[in-house]
Design a protein around this motif. Structure first.
Motif, PDB file in Angstrom:
ATOM      1  N   GLY A  11       0.841  -1.194   0.000  1.00 55.78           N
ATOM      2  CA  GLY A  11       0.000   0.000   0.000  1.00 55.78           C
ATOM      3  C   GLY A  11       0.872   1.237   0.000  1.00 55.78           C
ATOM      4  N   TYR A  12       0.321   2.301   0.535  1.00 57.01           N
ATOM      5  CA  TYR A  12       1.020   3.593   0.463  1.00 57.01           C
ATOM      6  C   TYR A  12       1.133   4.232   1.850  1.00 57.01           C
ATOM      7  N   HIS A  13       2.309   4.646   2.211  1.00 57.93           N
ATOM      8  CA  HIS A  13       2.530   5.406   3.444  1.00 57.93           C
ATOM      9  C   HIS A  13       1.743   4.831   4.618  1.00 57.93           C
ATOM     10  N   THR A  58      -2.614   0.217   4.245  1.00 59.10           N
ATOM     11  CA  THR A  58      -2.554  -1.082   3.584  1.00 59.10           C
ATOM     12  C   THR A  58      -3.682  -1.189   2.566  1.00 59.10           C
ATOM     13  N   VAL A  59      -3.312  -1.380   1.307  1.00 61.76           N
ATOM     14  CA  VAL A  59      -4.335  -1.526   0.265  1.00 61.76           C
ATOM     15  C   VAL A  59      -4.572  -3.014  -0.003  1.00 61.76           C
ATOM     16  N   LEU A  60      -3.501  -3.747  -0.216  1.00 62.19           N
ATOM     17  CA  LEU A  60      -3.618  -5.189  -0.464  1.00 62.19           C
ATOM     18  C   LEU A  60      -3.426  -5.915   0.862  1.00 62.19           C
ATOM     19  N   GLY A 101     -11.956  -6.119 -10.637  1.00 66.01           N
ATOM     20  CA  GLY A 101     -12.321  -5.470  -9.390  1.00 66.01           C
ATOM     21  C   GLY A 101     -12.811  -4.061  -9.637  1.00 66.01           C
ATOM     22  N   ALA A 102     -13.594  -3.561  -8.705  1.00 73.16           N
ATOM     23  CA  ALA A 102     -14.161  -2.219  -8.843  1.00 73.16           C
ATOM     24  C   ALA A 102     -13.067  -1.163  -8.751  1.00 73.16           C
ATOM     25  N   ASN A 103     -13.416   0.068  -9.019  1.00 75.43           N
ATOM     26  CA  ASN A 103     -12.470   1.169  -8.854  1.00 75.43           C
ATOM     27  C   ASN A 103     -11.964   1.182  -7.419  1.00 75.43           C
ATOM     28  N   GLY A 104     -10.673   1.286  -7.287  1.00 81.21           N
ATOM     29  CA  GLY A 104     -10.101   1.363  -5.947  1.00 81.21           C
ATOM     30  C   GLY A 104      -9.917   0.016  -5.271  1.00 81.21           C
ATOM     31  N   ALA A 105     -10.179  -1.066  -5.988  1.00 78.27           N
ATOM     32  CA  ALA A 105     -10.048  -2.396  -5.379  1.00 78.27           C
ATOM     33  C   ALA A 105      -8.587  -2.732  -5.092  1.00 78.27           C
ATOM     34  N   GLY A 106      -7.686  -2.139  -5.849  1.00 71.12           N
ATOM     35  CA  GLY A 106      -6.259  -2.395  -5.603  1.00 71.12           C
ATOM     36  C   GLY A 106      -5.561  -3.062  -6.775  1.00 71.12           C
ATOM     37  N   LYS A 107      -6.177  -3.043  -7.943  1.00 67.47           N
ATOM     38  CA  LYS A 107      -5.574  -3.698  -9.115  1.00 67.47           C
ATOM     39  C   LYS A 107      -4.250  -3.041  -9.500  1.00 67.47           C
ATOM     40  N   SER A 108      -4.274  -1.712  -9.621  1.00 67.79           N
ATOM     41  CA  SER A 108      -3.042  -1.007 -10.006  1.00 67.79           C
ATOM     42  C   SER A 108      -1.973  -1.169  -8.936  1.00 67.79           C
ATOM     43  N   THR A 109      -2.403  -1.135  -7.683  1.00 70.41           N
ATOM     44  CA  THR A 109      -1.452  -1.321  -6.588  1.00 70.41           C
ATOM     45  C   THR A 109      -0.801  -2.692  -6.705  1.00 70.41           C
ATOM     46  N   PRO A 113       1.954   0.510 -17.211  1.00 71.94           N
ATOM     47  CA  PRO A 113       1.091   1.141 -16.208  1.00 71.94           C
ATOM     48  C   PRO A 113      -0.241   1.589 -16.797  1.00 71.94           C
ATOM     49  N   GLN A 114      -1.169   1.886 -15.896  1.00 72.48           N
ATOM     50  CA  GLN A 114      -2.499   2.313 -16.332  1.00 72.48           C
ATOM     51  C   GLN A 114      -2.424   3.635 -17.083  1.00 72.48           C
ATOM     52  N   GLU A 115      -1.602   4.537 -16.554  1.00 72.35           N
ATOM     53  CA  GLU A 115      -1.434   5.834 -17.209  1.00 72.35           C
ATOM     54  C   GLU A 115       0.055   6.108 -17.402  1.00 72.35           C
ATOM     55  N   ASP A 142      -1.927  -3.006 -17.096  1.00 77.62           N
ATOM     56  CA  ASP A 142      -2.898  -2.357 -16.222  1.00 77.62           C
ATOM     57  C   ASP A 142      -3.957  -1.613 -17.049  1.00 77.62           C
ATOM     58  N   GLU A 143      -5.126  -2.186 -17.130  1.00 84.56           N
ATOM     59  CA  GLU A 143      -6.257  -1.615 -17.873  1.00 84.56           C
ATOM     60  C   GLU A 143      -5.849  -1.061 -19.238  1.00 84.56           C
ATOM     61  N   PRO A 144      -5.346  -1.919 -20.107  1.00 88.01           N
ATOM     62  CA  PRO A 144      -4.878  -1.429 -21.414  1.00 88.01           C
ATOM     63  C   PRO A 144      -6.003  -0.866 -22.283  1.00 88.01           C
TER      64      PRO A 144
HETATM   65  N1  LIG Z   1      -0.254   6.997  -4.535  1.00 86.84           N
HETATM   66  C1  LIG Z   1      -1.221   6.649  -3.673  1.00 86.84           C
HETATM   67  N2  LIG Z   1      -1.172   7.098  -2.388  1.00 86.84           N
HETATM   68  C2  LIG Z   1      -2.135   6.741  -1.503  1.00 86.84           C
HETATM   69  N3  LIG Z   1      -3.170   5.960  -1.791  1.00 86.84           N
HETATM   70  C3  LIG Z   1      -3.283   5.490  -3.041  1.00 86.84           C
HETATM   71  C4  LIG Z   1      -2.307   5.813  -4.044  1.00 86.84           C
HETATM   72  N4  LIG Z   1      -2.671   5.201  -5.192  1.00 86.84           N
HETATM   73  C5  LIG Z   1      -3.813   4.550  -4.912  1.00 86.84           C
HETATM   74  N5  LIG Z   1      -4.176   4.711  -3.630  1.00 86.84           N
HETATM   75  C6  LIG Z   1      -5.345   4.121  -2.985  1.00 86.84           C
HETATM   76  O1  LIG Z   1      -5.227   2.717  -3.051  1.00 86.84           O
HETATM   77  C7  LIG Z   1      -6.483   2.121  -3.300  1.00 86.84           C
HETATM   78  C8  LIG Z   1      -6.350   1.188  -4.499  1.00 86.84           C
HETATM   79  O2  LIG Z   1      -6.042   1.942  -5.648  1.00 86.84           O
HETATM   80  P1  LIG Z   1      -5.706   1.271  -7.024  1.00 86.84           P
HETATM   81  O3  LIG Z   1      -5.216   2.345  -7.924  1.00 86.84           O
HETATM   82  O4  LIG Z   1      -4.814   0.113  -6.800  1.00 86.84           O
HETATM   83  O5  LIG Z   1      -7.141   0.770  -7.479  1.00 86.84           O
HETATM   84  P2  LIG Z   1      -7.561   0.139  -8.862  1.00 86.84           P
HETATM   85  O6  LIG Z   1      -8.185  -1.160  -8.545  1.00 86.84           O
HETATM   86  O7  LIG Z   1      -6.445   0.130  -9.818  1.00 86.84           O
HETATM   87  O8  LIG Z   1      -8.689   1.156  -9.335  1.00 86.84           O
HETATM   88  P3  LIG Z   1      -9.053   1.668 -10.824  1.00 86.84           P
HETATM   89  O9  LIG Z   1      -9.862   0.616 -11.436  1.00 86.84           O
HETATM   90  O10 LIG Z   1      -9.836   2.886 -10.566  1.00 86.84           O
HETATM   91  O11 LIG Z   1      -7.786   1.911 -11.543  1.00 86.84           O
HETATM   92  C9  LIG Z   1      -7.466   3.252  -3.531  1.00 86.84           C
HETATM   93  O12 LIG Z   1      -8.240   3.374  -2.350  1.00 86.84           O
HETATM   94  C10 LIG Z   1      -6.613   4.463  -3.737  1.00 86.84           C
HETATM   95  O13 LIG Z   1      -7.227   5.582  -3.191  1.00 86.84           O
END
Ligand SMILES: Nc1ncnc2c1ncn2[C@@H]1O[C@H](COP(=O)(O)OP(=O)(O)OP(=O)(O)O)[C@@H](O)[C@H]1O
Ligand SMILES: [Mg+2]
Lengths: 238, 316
Positions: free
Chosen positions: A18-20, A23-25, A41-49, A89-91, A164-166
């Motif tokens: 996760g970040y700072h 914990t995201v995952l 997974g939905a937005n914010g589920a943690g896929k990009s993380t 990456p996604q972006e 990541d979400e190509p």
């Molecule tokens: N740089 C960051 N610093 C702090 N929190 C972050 C950071 N990037 C993402 N998060 C948080 O981590 C959680 C997961 O984000 P992530 O980008 O992994 O989701 P995602 O599944 O890829 O969503 P999406 O489908 O919208 O891309 C979210 O709650 C987000 O707010």
């Protein structure tokens, strides 16, 4: 397609990141073989993380990542890449000031095979890029720049490609094209693929197995064909 | 050659233009390609100047000039390069703000050291005894020859920068500047590329500092202030940070205009020269910087054009 006898390429055990301090995952366990492994997974589920953690761009809080049997949990990202993990990456998947050709070249800094051969393969996969070679990547359309990002990662001759979400934000035509390309990359080059996606329908058509992430936890890990709409809905609900 | 038309003012003005152009060119690789804003230019330049001065003046060399000069300048360049290695290493993981504070702090530290270590540097009183490594006659002839040598050094720097633009190393620097997180996943450590950038840049700045010491003969802590960094930065930004010729064009228009045209040809009151002019110069440069950033942020020459460059190289 999926070959159960093939060696496991990525193995993830008790992965937390996760970040700072957030914990995201929250502890993921799964393995990726020679297959297309989808992460839904939905937005914010943690896929990009998850993908950024696998690419070693985000440090692990706990757990381990093994790549072809080797523990890469503490390796810097460039060493992971050197061992064969490609990341899109996604972006911001390109270098905006460099031309398309230069973007591809810089992807080909590593790897033993001739760079010209690899470049030819990328142009074969994405013929549209040929005409754009001299254009700065920063001036490309969304779809074009995804192709460049993907081509750049392929120039590294990866054994696993993290995508990541190509297809996010692309027109339906591009979406179909991209899913076809993903399957082509997997089948003709034997590259294992971890594909994070929102588009569940299309993804389930190309993926061998799927993991549904829900608030940083694996709601389900199973064969893509077996995932029911009901399960998908439950995974996305929260 | 008859150089009677050149007066001392003009020679020293041209020398300043050439030297600051050299600094701007080196800064261009850091700021324009890798987007690392090095606000410590004067620190590396000052290290070169002071290390050179101390070695040249205080060390009892077993040989005379030009070897005394060459040995001192080589060591000064090396020490400045090592300083670049250290600073580059310290800031390699920092963001833009961290880099700014780190490099600015370094430059301040150099100035403070130059002031307090007065046994070596002469401190606030300054240190004399620096001279040309040759004597071809009149003061003016010596100064002119030194100017020619400086122009040659700056031309070499320009050639180096030109070649970096065409090399894989330059491409990597541009990649670092455009999308640093992505570079980390490319499979090659960027740490070494960034260190090398700082080592070469700082060593070059140190050499220019040493050569400046020779020209002015006298080291004064007032010279290692932020004005040097500002001049290089303003010139580069005005010309265009991303372009090879940006620093050249910009410095001619800023330092050239101010140090040559304004100072030598405008009928300014005599009493302005010691006090008002340096202040005026910094104010003018600061104002230029603001205007450029407001109205032409990419500078006169504009943005990087890799498409054109690549077209020229590959004949497309
Ligand atoms: N740089 C960051 N610093 C702090 N929190 C972050 C950071 N990037 C993402 N998060 C948080 O981590 C959680 C997961 O984000 P992530 O980008 O992994 O989701 P995602 O599944 O890829 O969503 P999406 O489908 O919208 O891309 C979210 O709650 C987000 O707010
Ligand atoms: Mg995402």
């Amino acid at each position: 397609m999926s070959d159960p006898a093939a060696p496991v390429s990525l193995q993830v055990e008790g992965l937390r990141s996760g970040y700072h301090g957030v914990t995201v995952l929250k502890g993921l366990d799964f393995a990726v073989g020679d297959e297309i492994f989808a992460v839904l997974g939905a937005n914010g589920a943690g896929k990009s993380t998850l993908l950024a953690t696998l690419a070693r761009l985000i440090p692990l809080m706990a757990g381990a990542i093994r790549f072809q049997g080797e523990d890469v949990s503490r390796l810097p990202p460039y060493e992971t890449a050197g061992r064969g993990v490609g990341y899109v990456p996604q972006e911001k998947g390109t270098f905006p000031d460099l031309t398309v050709l230069e973007n591809l070249r810089i992807g080909g800094m590593i790897g033993r095979r001739s760079r010209d051969d690899r470049m030819a393969e990328v142009f074969e996969l994405f013929p549209d890029l040929r005409a754009l070679q001299a254009q700065p990547a920063g001036t490309l359309s969304g779809g074009e720049s995804r192709m460049v990002a993907c081509g750049r990662a392929l120039m590294q001759d990866p054994k696993v490609l993290l995508l990541d979400e190509p297809t996010a934000g692309l027109s339906p035509l591009y979406v179909d094209m991209f899913f076809e390309k993903i399957r082509e990359i997997h089948e003709t080059r034997g590259v294992a693929i971890v594909l994070a996606e929102q588009n569940a329908t299309k993804t389930l058509q190309v993926a061998d197995r799927v993991m549904v992430l829900s608030l940083g936890e694996a709601f389900a890990v199973m064969d893509a064909a077996e995932l029911t709409t009901q399960q998908l809905k439950e995974g996305y609900r929260i | 050659m008859n150089i009677d038309w050149l007066d001392a003012f003009l020679i020293s003005g041209l020398f300043q233009v050439a030297m600051v152009t050299g600094l701007a060119l080196l800064l261009h690789l850091q700021l324009g390609l890798a987007r690392i804003a090095n606000f410590g230019v004067v620190g590396f330049w000052g290290i070169g100047m002071y290390v050179f001065g101390v070695l040249y003046v205080k060390v009892d060399w077993p040989f005379g000039d030009p070897w005394q000069f060459l040995a001192s300048a080589a060591i000064a360049t090396f020490v400045a390069g090592v300083a670049g290695l250290l600073i580059g290493w310290l800031i390699s993981d920092l963001n833009t703000d961290g880099v700014l504070v780190g490099t600015l702090g370094f430059a301040t530290a150099v100035q403070i050291l130059a002031t307090t270590e007065d046994d070596f540097t002469g401190g606030a009183l300054g240190m004399g005894g620096l001279d040309f490594p040759f004597d071809i006659g009149r003061v003016k002839d010596n100064e002119f020859l030194w100017l020619v040598i400086m122009v040659a050094v700056v031309a070499a720097i320009l050639l180096y920068v030109w070649r970096v633009h065409r090399s894989p190393y330059g491409r990597l620097l541009i990649a670092v500047g455009g999308n640093e997180p992505l570079v980390r996943s490319l499979g090659k450590s960027t740490f070494r590329a960034k260190l090398w950038l700082f080592v070469v840049g700082s060593a070059g700045m140190g050499l220019l500092g040493a050569m400046n010491g020779v020209m002015v003969h006298y080291l004064d802590v007032g010279n290692v202030g932020v004005g040097v960094t500002l001049a290089a930065m303003v010139g580069l930004v005005l010309g265009g940070t991303a372009r090879v010729w940006g620093g050249v064009v910009g410095v001619i228009l800023t330092v050239g205009l101010f140090d040559i045209v304004v100072q030598s040809y405008l009928p300014l009151p005599e009493e302005w020269y010691s006090q008002a002019i340096p202040v005026l110069r910094e104010a003018a440069f600061g104002l230029t910087l603001m205007l450029v950033l407001l109205f032409r942020p990419l500078g006169l020459l504009g943005d990087m054009r890799r498409d054109k460059l690549m077209g020229r190289i590959h004949g497309r």
